[in-house]
Enzyme design. Structure first.
Site, PDB file in Angstrom:
ATOM      1  N   LYS A 169      -1.723  11.808  13.284  1.00 33.43           N
ATOM      2  CA  LYS A 169      -2.048  12.542  12.132  1.00 33.43           C
ATOM      3  C   LYS A 169      -2.554  13.889  12.240  1.00 33.43           C
ATOM      4  CE  LYS A 169      -3.710   7.961  10.567  1.00 33.43           C
ATOM      5  NZ  LYS A 169      -4.636   7.047  10.651  1.00 33.43           N
ATOM      6  N   ASP A 219      -7.437   7.305   2.124  1.00 32.94           N
ATOM      7  CA  ASP A 219      -7.136   5.867   2.537  1.00 32.94           C
ATOM      8  C   ASP A 219      -7.020   4.888   1.143  1.00 32.94           C
ATOM      9  OD1 ASP A 219      -6.152   5.207   4.994  1.00 32.94           O
ATOM     10  OD2 ASP A 219      -8.080   5.283   5.839  1.00 32.94           O
ATOM     11  N   GLN A 248     -10.961   6.093  11.074  1.00 28.58           N
ATOM     12  CA  GLN A 248      -9.707   5.145  11.476  1.00 28.58           C
ATOM     13  C   GLN A 248     -10.562   3.593  11.710  1.00 28.58           C
ATOM     14  OE1 GLN A 248      -6.685   6.006  12.010  1.00 28.58           O
ATOM     15  NE2 GLN A 248      -6.003   4.045  13.046  1.00 28.58           N
TER      16      GLN A 248
HETATM   17  N1  GUN Z   1      -5.518   1.616  11.104  1.00 33.86           N
HETATM   18  C1  GUN Z   1      -4.538   1.261  11.012  1.00 33.86           C
HETATM   19  N2  GUN Z   1      -3.953   1.777   9.755  1.00 33.86           N
HETATM   20  C2  GUN Z   1      -4.879   2.478   9.045  1.00 33.86           C
HETATM   21  C3  GUN Z   1      -4.800   3.050   8.043  1.00 33.86           C
HETATM   22  O1  GUN Z   1      -3.813   3.264   7.394  1.00 33.86           O
HETATM   23  N3  GUN Z   1      -6.031   3.735   7.675  1.00 33.86           N
HETATM   24  C4  GUN Z   1      -7.186   3.624   8.566  1.00 33.86           C
HETATM   25  N4  GUN Z   1      -8.057   4.301   8.201  1.00 33.86           N
HETATM   26  N5  GUN Z   1      -6.919   3.063   9.634  1.00 33.86           N
HETATM   27  C5  GUN Z   1      -5.966   2.257   9.963  1.00 33.86           C
END
Ligand code: GUN
Length: 303
Positions: free
Chosen positions: A61, A128, A105
């Site tokens: 990311k 998100d 996350q």
């Molecule tokens: N962990 C796995 N996929 C995601 C996601 O799309 N967002 C977040 N915040 N954590 C994750």
């Protein structure tokens, strides 16, 4: 195997190429924001603990955020961080005008209450789309921050099919992150939507009625080709690591080989939905930045 004749080769929906295209459009708009307004979108990503898969996601990311010309703020906290300390960081990020998107996350360590943590994020910075306010806005058809994975699926469907009105979409899976928001987005695009799951009766029969089949159950190759209507568009959200012939490999929720004989179009795993998710995270960060500054949100990057 399935009994359907092979009518034509299916189109493989290339999420890697489409994701790269979305990221290029985000980068172009980001450059324009900087040139015209002196604004640089900023995304803060918070990782608590050492989970290897999460570390890899966070790293990717960060790289892709910077490649798009945005600022990436990364916070790596020890696994024994208290929820109070995490909340204090979220408060600081909420108040920081250089931060337009905040992503915590998941999964969080077991001593934390993920719902409370997510709901502490400023909903306008919730890239998100997991905050209860954004879930409510999406559920009532209002302008919301939309979860990245279903947003990526919707973009691929619109790109492949154009107008989705009147099509029967079957979503297999009912998670808050994919299944439920996916169903709401498809309703917003005028599909007839069925939400099915692992306990649904006659899951095969339900899937066979789908013009659009979204598989988001997290079970390797659970959906075979003979559950698929000939010509249907199949979006496979599953990312399942399995051992095969002594090797570790990643497969979807759909049995790709048999499904590809029947489907009109299908996403591969890997290289389908996966690359769209980070692209949509960047798109959401751009959207949040534009809204925060009272600027128009670029076309085609939101629901
Ligand atoms: N962990 C796995 N996929 C995601 C996601 O799309 N967002 C977040 N915040 N954590 C994750």
């Amino acid at each position: 195997m399935n009994d359907h004749p092979i009518t034509h080769p299916p189109r493989i929906i290339d999420g890697k190429a489409f994701g790269a295209d979305i990221r290029a459009r985000v980068a172009e708009q980001t450059a324009r924001l900087r040139a015209d307004h002196g604004i640089i979108p900023g995304l803060a990503v918070v990782l608590v603990g050492e989970d290897p898969a999460s570390r890899l996601y966070v790293r990717n990311k960060g790289i892709q955020t910077r490649e798009a010309g945005m600022n990436s703020y990364e916070y790596r906290l020890p696994a024994d961080t208290t929820q109070t300390d995490l909340m204090a960081l979220i408060e600081r990020l909420n108040a920081d005008s250089a931060v337009h998107g905040i992503l915590i996350q998941l999964p969080l360590p077991p001593h934390m209450e993920a719902g409370a943590v997510i709901n502490a994020i400023d909903p306008a910075k919730d890239v998100d789309g997991f905050h209860i306010l954004n879930a409510g806005l999406l559920g009532t058809g209002q302008k919301a921050m939309v979860p990245c994975t279903p947003l990526g699926c919707l973009m691929m469907l619109r790109d492949h099919l154009g107008d989705l009105s009147g099509l029967h979409a079957v979503v297999v899976g009912r998670s808050n992150i994919v299944g439920k928001p996916m169903a709401l987005l498809l309703l917003g695009d005028n599909c007839t939507v069925t939400v099915a799951h692992s306990r649904s009766r006659d899951l095969a029969g339900i899937c066979r009625r789908a013009d659009i089949l979204i598989a988001a159950v997290g079970r390797p190759r659970m959906i075979p080709g003979d559950w698929i209507k000939p010509g249907a568009t199949v979006i496979d959200v599953g990312i399942n690591r399995i051992e095969q012939d002594g090797r570790s490999r990643v497969v979807g929720d759909v049995d790709f080989d048999s499904a590809a004989r029947v489907a009109g179009a299908i996403t591969p795993v890997p290289g389908g939905v996966g690359p769209m998710t980070i692209a949509c995270l960047l798109a959401n960060t751009l959207t949040a930045c534009c809204r925060a500054n009272g600027l128009a949100v670029p076309e085609g990057l939101t629901a």
